[in-house]
Design a protein around this motif. Structure first.
Motif, PDB file in Angstrom:
ATOM      1  N   UNK A  18      11.885  -4.376  -2.841  1.00 18.59           N
ATOM      2  CA  UNK A  18      11.290  -3.081  -3.141  1.00 18.59           C
ATOM      3  C   UNK A  18       9.858  -3.066  -2.639  1.00 18.59           C
ATOM      4  N   UNK A  19       9.496  -1.997  -1.960  1.00 16.89           N
ATOM      5  CA  UNK A  19       8.110  -1.813  -1.528  1.00 16.89           C
ATOM      6  C   UNK A  19       7.341  -1.175  -2.678  1.00 16.89           C
ATOM      7  N   UNK A  20       6.127  -1.663  -2.901  1.00 16.12           N
ATOM      8  CA  UNK A  20       5.258  -1.113  -3.947  1.00 16.12           C
ATOM      9  C   UNK A  20       3.870  -0.910  -3.379  1.00 16.12           C
ATOM     10  N   UNK A  21       3.127  -0.009  -4.008  1.00 18.51           N
ATOM     11  CA  UNK A  21       1.769   0.275  -3.570  1.00 18.51           C
ATOM     12  C   UNK A  21       0.832   0.230  -4.770  1.00 18.51           C
ATOM     13  N   UNK A  22      -0.430  -0.060  -4.503  1.00 20.83           N
ATOM     14  CA  UNK A  22      -1.433  -0.123  -5.568  1.00 20.83           C
ATOM     15  C   UNK A  22      -1.642   1.230  -6.235  1.00 20.83           C
ATOM     16  N   UNK A  23      -1.217   2.340  -5.613  1.00 22.37           N
ATOM     17  CA  UNK A  23      -1.367   3.679  -6.202  1.00 22.37           C
ATOM     18  C   UNK A  23      -0.268   3.981  -7.215  1.00 22.37           C
ATOM     19  N   UNK A  24       0.748   3.113  -7.304  1.00 18.23           N
ATOM     20  CA  UNK A  24       1.846   3.331  -8.236  1.00 18.23           C
ATOM     21  C   UNK A  24       3.147   3.731  -7.559  1.00 18.23           C
ATOM     22  N   UNK A  25       3.092   4.038  -6.281  1.00 20.92           N
ATOM     23  CA  UNK A  25       4.293   4.417  -5.535  1.00 20.92           C
ATOM     24  C   UNK A  25       5.249   3.242  -5.455  1.00 20.92           C
ATOM     25  N   UNK A  26       6.549   3.540  -5.526  1.00 19.29           N
ATOM     26  CA  UNK A  26       7.601   2.532  -5.325  1.00 19.29           C
ATOM     27  C   UNK A  26       8.644   3.101  -4.397  1.00 19.29           C
ATOM     28  N   UNK A  27       9.074   2.293  -3.463  1.00 24.05           N
ATOM     29  CA  UNK A  27      10.134   2.710  -2.557  1.00 24.05           C
ATOM     30  C   UNK A  27      11.495   2.390  -3.161  1.00 24.05           C
ATOM     31  N   UNK A  28      12.540   2.811  -2.494  1.00 25.46           N
ATOM     32  CA  UNK A  28      13.894   2.505  -2.971  1.00 25.46           C
ATOM     33  C   UNK A  28      14.222   1.022  -2.799  1.00 25.46           C
ATOM     34  N   UNK A  29      15.150   0.548  -3.597  1.00 25.29           N
ATOM     35  CA  UNK A  29      15.603  -0.837  -3.476  1.00 25.29           C
ATOM     36  C   UNK A  29      16.391  -0.975  -2.175  1.00 25.29           C
ATOM     37  N   UNK A  30      16.068  -1.990  -1.410  1.00 31.56           N
ATOM     38  CA  UNK A  30      16.719  -2.236  -0.116  1.00 31.56           C
ATOM     39  C   UNK A  30      17.266  -3.650  -0.078  1.00 31.56           C
ATOM     40  N   UNK A  31      18.356  -3.833   0.596  1.00 31.89           N
ATOM     41  CA  UNK A  31      18.869  -5.190   0.800  1.00 31.89           C
ATOM     42  C   UNK A  31      18.142  -5.878   1.944  1.00 31.89           C
ATOM     43  N   UNK A  32      17.636  -5.111   2.882  1.00 32.46           N
ATOM     44  CA  UNK A  32      16.942  -5.671   4.045  1.00 32.46           C
ATOM     45  C   UNK A  32      15.425  -5.654   3.798  1.00 32.46           C
ATOM     46  N   UNK A  33      14.813  -6.819   3.850  1.00 30.00           N
ATOM     47  CA  UNK A  33      13.352  -6.903   3.686  1.00 30.00           C
ATOM     48  C   UNK A  33      12.638  -6.066   4.732  1.00 30.00           C
ATOM     49  N   UNK A  34      13.167  -6.073   5.952  1.00 30.23           N
ATOM     50  CA  UNK A  34      12.528  -5.314   7.030  1.00 30.23           C
ATOM     51  C   UNK A  34      12.481  -3.821   6.711  1.00 30.23           C
ATOM     52  N   UNK A  35      13.504  -3.309   6.071  1.00 32.90           N
ATOM     53  CA  UNK A  35      13.520  -1.888   5.717  1.00 32.90           C
ATOM     54  C   UNK A  35      12.515  -1.592   4.609  1.00 32.90           C
ATOM     55  N   UNK A  36      12.363  -2.500   3.657  1.00 30.49           N
ATOM     56  CA  UNK A  36      11.359  -2.322   2.601  1.00 30.49           C
ATOM     57  C   UNK A  36       9.958  -2.338   3.211  1.00 30.49           C
ATOM     58  N   UNK A  37       9.733  -3.217   4.186  1.00 28.34           N
ATOM     59  CA  UNK A  37       8.432  -3.237   4.865  1.00 28.34           C
ATOM     60  C   UNK A  37       8.197  -1.946   5.639  1.00 28.34           C
TER      61      UNK A  37
END
Length: 53
Positions: A18-37
């Motif tokens: 999961x991608x996360x940001x210091x502002x509180x944003x969270x991306x969707x759960x991904x199986x591929x690390x590259x997609x989370x990046x």
């Protein structure tokens, strides 16, 4: 008011990344690390235009 700096990271939770940001944003759960990046990079690139806090 100064804009908040957006620092993104990825966090692994079981088989997902999961991608996360210091502002509180969270991306969707991904199986591929590259997609989370990619999600994190997209957020950071557009955050300045979207952040109205």
């Amino acid at each position: 008011m100064a804009q908040q700096e957006h620092r993104t990271t990825t966090v692994e939770q079981g088989p997902f990344c999961i991608a996360r940001c210091s502002c509180g944003w969270r991306g969707p759960a991904r199986r591929a690390r590259s997609q989370a990046r990619t999600d994190a990079a997209g957020h950071a690139a557009t955050a300045d235009g979207l952040d109205r806090s």
